[in-house]
Write a protein that holds these residues in place. Structure first.
Motif, mmCIF file in Angstrom:
data_model
loop_
_atom_site.group_PDB
_atom_site.id
_atom_site.type_symbol
_atom_site.label_atom_id
_atom_site.label_comp_id
_atom_site.label_asym_id
_atom_site.label_seq_id
_atom_site.Cartn_x
_atom_site.Cartn_y
_atom_site.Cartn_z
ATOM 1 N N UNK A 21 -11.844 8.109 -11.788
ATOM 2 C CA UNK A 21 -12.577 7.689 -12.973
ATOM 3 C C UNK A 21 -11.816 6.810 -13.945
ATOM 4 N N UNK A 22 -10.645 6.340 -13.556
ATOM 5 C CA UNK A 22 -9.847 5.478 -14.421
ATOM 6 C C UNK A 22 -10.340 4.040 -14.284
ATOM 7 N N UNK A 23 -10.513 3.360 -15.405
ATOM 8 C CA UNK A 23 -10.866 1.940 -15.394
ATOM 9 C C UNK A 23 -9.590 1.152 -15.128
ATOM 10 N N UNK A 24 -9.556 0.426 -14.019
ATOM 11 C CA UNK A 24 -8.338 -0.270 -13.590
ATOM 12 C C UNK A 24 -8.533 -1.775 -13.652
ATOM 13 N N UNK A 25 -7.590 -2.437 -14.306
ATOM 14 C CA UNK A 25 -7.493 -3.896 -14.285
ATOM 15 C C UNK A 25 -6.284 -4.239 -13.435
ATOM 16 N N UNK A 26 -6.363 -5.344 -12.706
ATOM 17 C CA UNK A 26 -5.259 -5.743 -11.841
ATOM 18 C C UNK A 26 -4.658 -7.067 -12.310
ATOM 19 N N UNK A 27 -3.338 -7.141 -12.195
ATOM 20 C CA UNK A 27 -2.603 -8.351 -12.542
ATOM 21 C C UNK A 27 -1.732 -8.704 -11.346
ATOM 22 N N UNK A 28 -1.855 -9.940 -10.877
ATOM 23 C CA UNK A 28 -1.069 -10.389 -9.730
ATOM 24 C C UNK A 28 0.343 -10.776 -10.147
ATOM 25 N N UNK A 29 1.253 -10.772 -9.167
ATOM 26 C CA UNK A 29 2.619 -11.261 -9.385
ATOM 27 C C UNK A 29 2.601 -12.776 -9.329
#
Length: 109
Positions: A21-29
């Motif tokens: 249930x965690x809202x996850x944002x992703x950031x690339x390297x």
């Protein structure tokens, strides 16, 4: 709860967090301050770095949000210069992503 997962995610810690249930944002390297800002680091509860070579991003995350829980979950070595900034370092060969995600969510709840 909000999390940012930075770097490649071969162990799928992002998916494990989302399943809880965690809202996850992703950031690339490579991870830059502007990308962290766009992902919402100021309001994040958790910052998970999966590419330990990008260790400086922990400092960037903590500068933007001193209260964010910074976790390194990946293979390799963390640069000594930022070791004191990280709240937790976990080797994926020792604990799987689902277990780490459960512990982090429980701890931050």
């Amino acid at each position: 709860m909000r999390a940012i997962v930075a770097g490649p995610d071969p162990e799928a810690i992002g998916e494990a967090l989302e399943a809880l249930g965690v809202a996850v944002e992703r950031v690339d390297s490579p991870v830059f301050a502007d990308a962290l800002g766009e992902a919402g680091i100021e309001d994040a509860d958790l910052f998970v770095l999966t590419d330990l070579a990008e260790g400086i991003s922990v400092t960037l995350a903590k500068e933007a949000n001193p209260d964010v829980r910074a976790v390194c979950y990946g293979d390799g070595e963390l640069p000594e210069s930022i070791a004191g900034t990280v709240d937790l370092v976990v080797d994926p060969s020792l604990l799987d992503a689902a277990t780490v995600a459960e512990e982090l969510v429980e701890e931050l709840a």
